[in-house]
Design an enzyme around this catalytic site. Structure first.
Site, PDB file in Angstrom:
ATOM      1  N   THR A 259       0.825  -1.212   0.000  1.00  0.00           N
ATOM      2  CA  THR A 259       0.000   0.000   0.000  1.00  0.00           C
ATOM      3  C   THR A 259       0.860   1.262   0.000  1.00  0.00           C
ATOM      4  OG1 THR A 259      -1.726  -1.161   1.177  1.00  0.00           O
ATOM      5  CG2 THR A 259      -1.754   1.227   1.349  1.00  0.00           C
TER       6      THR A 259
ATOM      7  N   GLY B 143       2.899  -2.961   8.888  1.00  0.00           N
ATOM      8  CA  GLY B 143       3.270  -3.235  10.279  1.00  0.00           C
ATOM      9  C   GLY B 143       4.734  -3.622  10.372  1.00  0.00           C
TER      10      GLY B 143
ATOM     11  N   GLU C  79      -5.961  -4.551   3.596  1.00  0.00           N
ATOM     12  CA  GLU C  79      -6.029  -5.677   2.662  1.00  0.00           C
ATOM     13  C   GLU C  79      -7.342  -5.680   1.880  1.00  0.00           C
ATOM     14  OE1 GLU C  79      -2.406  -6.695   2.854  1.00  0.00           O
ATOM     15  OE2 GLU C  79      -3.791  -7.825   1.616  1.00  0.00           O
TER      16      GLU C  79
END
Lengths: 472, 192
Positions: free
Chosen positions: A147, A186, A430
């Site tokens: 992303t 993350g 997601e």
């Protein structure tokens, strides 16, 4: 608590039997309990001060401390007990057990959750034999950056470029503008020293679309960001505050040619692009895998919320049903039952659907290895809508559990706000809810047209055949 | 489709709702294209219906899978486990039927009487599940360390745990916070 003891005494079924069903069999329950007992016996004294009372920097540092502790336990004790297969068949057990250490999220989550699976799924055997031992032994820590600040689910719109330079046999990774900065992954902020970067591949002057690359972002010894890499943490957010979500940008940063994951397509030394896999959608594999895992993840979190709210509702007494009589347990009110029991049922529904989806996913993968990609669109549509609906339902029902616990549900120590903020994020990442449902709709409309023209359709949409006849 | 209130009947109705919504979406797209819109524009304008159709499809799949897996997995279970799992399953199906009454009335031949009996069945199920509710969540088998909740711990010492956690707040580490001397006292004494 006497009330809870009474509740347990009046239960008319064998609790373990249902546990075994949910675990997938009595042997799997035994295995889970064995792993849990190893991890939990080491984790009891993890936090002296409640995590939520710490500042953001201290929370991150504490999360790293606990992640390292947990990793050591898994490496030294769990893996030696069960072998490496624990990472496959028991990965959900490890995920579950990790919650004893992390009330929120480990910054290592994407290391085993996406970095390792992507190498497994998209690396050549040579690449796997080089990277996997280092990753599984935690000699390196990785994450997965797809992303971008300006681009989410529509991955064809990603802007980061990887341009092949045949003179040096390197790829030049570049972020052409702010919107192309990787965002949210993350473990990216301060933790990982390697990263799977998804970028538009250019070679011999032509763009071949998005491809995954393994990129070193920090020095293995000093942990300093490498020249040409700009990396950091994205700042406080609604939940995920110990996940170390990060941003990442590149200024003409060079990586060796063999750091492109080349299972599905390759760039030769002279820059020639070679497509290995027969199906262009194979690169969607990681995304589908993660969505399948997420259905399981939210079922697990909803089950936790339901457990908390049902037990509390058996302990809590409130108001008078009949004047002068003792306050009833709130679980005796039908409105409370209406709020709670559907949460238990939904946790079961999602758990069983997730197991079923996993079996479907495995079957489609096996078909694809044999060259048959016929069922991939159906799997993609299924994983998209199940991910969307399960995360949405779970977030709403966890919030319902919190509301069922009145003011005490608002306390962070109830764990309900953390469960909510965690699961509500999964509705977005997601693949956002609406975008995923529109992807499913595209498949459904095509299937409808197929059914209309009398062609066979795949099993999950076979109901359309009958409906089309009815329409005519 | 004629509603019969059984699990299989509710699932079939859910598929009919999905088919109806997909059919309506297709009709809308085609109508817009007939009126001169490009496919992409017709698709975009039908977006709300398309999302609802995909939702309905997914709900039907979940209902179907949940039912089939429950029946399969409890085939050799003890009678009481079979009963309680079936009750939960029916509760889920009835819940979603009642949440989507408008769709059922629009896309199937479900009547008001059918929905009244569905509501009644739903409420009966709540009462039937009630005695086993704690047992059902115990079956998730979460150790307290994993649950990490003052309200949900196995022993039910809710109030004691809430107080214990409250006492861990850094604000409770000292009887008087320094802000009293800096701000509160001067304010109260008119010396701020």
């Amino acid at each position: 608590n006497e009330d809870l003891a009474k509740e347990r005494a009046r239960c008319d079924f064998n609790v373990s039997e249902i546990t075994n069903i949910l675990d997938g069999g009595i042997e799997r329950t035994k295995q889970r309990k064995k792993i849990e007992s190893i991890a939990l016996s080491n984790g009891k004294c993890c936090d002296v001060t409640p995590e939520e009372t710490l500042g953001p920097k201290e929370r991150y540092e504490n999360a790293i401390r606990k992640s390292c502790l947990y990793t050591k336990i898994v490496k030294d004790q769990v893996l030696t007990l069960t072998g490496l297969e624990v990472l496959g068949s028991n990965s959900s057990v490890l995920r579950r057990t990790a919650d004893a250490f992390f009330k929120d999220i480990s910054p290592f989550l994407l290391h085993l959750g996406m970095f390792v699976p992507t190498i497994m799924g998209q690396g050549t055997p040579e690449q796997q034999s080089y990277w996997l031992p280092r990753a599984l032994d935690f000699q390196i820590i990785g994450t997965y950056a797809q992303t971008e600040l300006g681009h989410g689910t529509f991955i064809r719109g990603l802007e980061t470029t990887a341009t092949y330079d045949p003179d040096t046999e390197e790829f030049v990774i570049h972020s052409p503008r702010l919107t192309s900065y990787k965002w949210w992954a993350g473990g990216l902020g301060k933790t990982s020293n390697y990263c799977i970067v998804v970028a538009q591949l250019y070679t011999q002057g032509k763009c071949y679309g998005i491809h995954p690359f393994i990129v070193q972002i920090r020095d293995e010894d000093t942990h300093m960001p490498l020249p040409g890499v700009r990396v950091g943490e994205i700042g406080p957010r609604m939940g995920f505050n110990t996940a170390d979500n990060g941003f990442l940008g590149f200024d003409h940063y060079r990586i060796p040619r063999n750091h492109m994951l080349m299972k599905n397509s390759q760039v030769l030394k002279d820059g020639t692009y070679v497509k290995v896999a027969s199906h262009s959608k194979l690169t969607y594999g990681t995304m589908v895998f993660v969505r399948v895992m997420l259905v399981n993840e939210v079922a697990f979190n909803l089950a936790k919320a339901a457990t908390i709210a049902v037990r509390y509702s058996a302990v809590r007494r409130q108001s008078e049903k009949i004047s002068g009589e003792p306050e009833p347990q709130i679980i005796d009110y039908v409105t409370q039952q209406h709020k709670l029991f559907v949460c238990i049922a939904t946790a079961h529904a999602l758990q069983l659907s997730s197991n079923w989806l996993w079996k479907t996913f495995s079957a489609v993968l096996a078909d694809m290895r044999g060259g048959n990609t016929e069922n991939l669109p159906e799997l993609h549509a299924l994983s998209s809508c199940l991910k969307a609906l399960s995360t949405s339902d779970s977030a709403a029902l966890i919030e319902q559990c919190r509301l069922a616990c009145g003011g005490h549900g608002y306390m962070l120590s109830s764990n309900l706000p953390l469960l909510y903020s965690f699961v509500t994020a999964t509705r977005t990442y997601e693949g956002d809810y609406t975008v995923l449902l529109l992807q499913t709709a595209r498949f459904l409309i095509k299937a409808w047209e197929q059914a209309e023209s009398g062609n066979p359709v795949t099993p999950t949409v076979s109901y359309m055949e009958e409906a089309v006849v009815g329409n005519k | 489709y004629k509603w019969n209130g059984s699990a299989e009947g509710i699932i079939k109705a859910a598929y009919y709702v999905a088919a109806g919504k997909i059919s309506s979406s297709v009709t809308s797209i085609r109508k817009r294209m007939k009126n001169g819109k490009a496919f992409e524009d017709a698709w975009e304008l039908t977006g709300v219906q398309l999302v609802a159709a995909a939702e309905a499809h997914c709900r039907a799949v979940i209902c179907d899978v949940y039912r089939k897996e429950t029946v399969r997995l409890t085939a050799n279970s003890s009678p009481n486990v079979k009963t309680v799992m079936d009750q939960l399953n029916m509760l889920y199906l009835s819940h979603w039927a009642l949440e989507r009454t408008g769709d059922l009335l629009r896309y199937t031949s479900t009547t008001e009487d059918d929905l009244i009996s569905c509501q009644q069945r739903y409420e009966e199920l709540l009462a039937a599940i009630r005695p086993n509710a704690v047992g059902l969540v115990d079956a998730f088998d979460f150790p307290d360390e994993i649950l990490q909740s003052t309200l949900g711990a196995y022993d039910g010492r809710v109030y004691e745990r809430l107080m214990e956690e409250a006492l861990k707040s850094p604000l409770n580490a000292e009887p008087v916070n320094r802000s009293f001397h800096q701000y509160l006292k001067p304010l109260m004494q008119g010396k701020l």
